[in-house]
Design a protein around this motif. Structure first.
Motif: not given
Length: 286
Positions: A278-283
């Motif tokens: 899982i890659i978090i692109d934006k908060i």
């Protein structure tokens, strides 16, 4: 205390033989067992000792590929309990588990409540590249598999998948030992039920739909922007790029979401999910 909980007290040593499908693991399992003094083998849902099928059911008897995967992974509780009961009764101290990946053998150990493998041996360590490629060609072209018990034992239990037997002279010096002794081993060559009608696989579109459903069910605030799927003989790898809301505890969220996706897809399809990244692109702050 159930049968599996009782069984964990026996101090067993577990070995694992790992390699891609069709690379000749089942045939070479006998040589490994002899070298390390291993008493029993778990292969494709079967518990085998002294050239006899003691318990379980063969995945090769299943009519679908997914059904075969479920059997090999001991997905059914009654199947797990039967094998655990026989292992306990026979006081097995050394066991060899055969699988296509380290994750698979670890999953089998966990489901049978066995210790994790103390030693993992790769097929490339005990077989030449030429032998592996020959085994793969036989699997891909002819759909033939090997069960590491004599043909008469296979025919007695599974007459509809029986094909033929073959005795091979194998040089132990090439595989396991430094000496020049040779051993005659018997292969029971079978054509599994699921091979007769072709392999059943799951499309990337269907797998994507299931993964997206798992994410929305787990946490409706997580937005999946991109989902990529990679596959090999060991299973599927999913890569999700997501936006997550501000204020979430990220470490716990990501770990739990990964496990939720793996558990649910494996439970409902029987396919093996090797990895979920899982890659978090934006908060998201709004």
């Amino acid at each position: 205390m159930n049968i599996l909980q009782k069984f964990t007290n026996h101090g067993m040593t577990v070995y694992a033989l790992v390699g891609e499908s069709g690379t000749g693991k089942s045939f070479r399992a006998k040589l490994l067992a002899e070298k390390y003094g291993i008493e029993a083998i778990i292969d494709d849902g079967l518990l085998i000792q002294d050239d006899k099928i003691l318990a379980g059911k063969t995945a090769k008897h299943e009519k679908t590929y997914m059904g075969a995967v479920r059997i090999a992974l001991f997905d059914d509780k009654a199947h797990r309990d039967e094998v655990a009961r026989v292992l306990q009764r026979n006081k097995i101290k050394k066991l060899l588990i055969i699988g296509t990946s380290e994750k698979m053998v670890q999953k089998i150990s966990l489901r049978l409540q066995l210790p994790p493998p103390a030693r993992i041996i790769k097929i490339e360590d005990i077989a030449s590249r030429e032998d592996i490629e020959k085994a793969i060609r036989s699997r891909q072209i002819e759909g033939k598999h090997v069960i590491p018990v004599p043909a008469i034992e296979v025919k007695k239990s599974y007459p509809n998948i029986f094909n033929r037997s073959m005795q091979d002279m194998i040089s132990r010096s090439k595989l396991l030992f430094s000496g020049k002794k040779q051993s005659v081993s018997e292969k029971s060559i079978v054509t599994p039920e699921f091979s007769k009608k072709g392999r059943i696989e799951i499309s990337e579109a269907a797998l994507t739909q299931m993964a997206m459903h798992c994410v929305s069910e787990f946490d409706g605030d997580v937005r999946v922007k991109k989902l990529s799927i990679k596959t090999d003989s060991r299973g599927y790898r999913l890569i999700l790029t997501c936006d997550v809301p501000f204020g979430k505890q990220l470490t716990g969220l990501i770990h739990n979401l990964q496990q939720y996706i793996i558990d649910n897809i494996e439970r409902y399809t029987g396919i093996l999910i090797e990895e979920v990244s899982i890659i978090i692109d934006k908060i998201m702050t709004d």
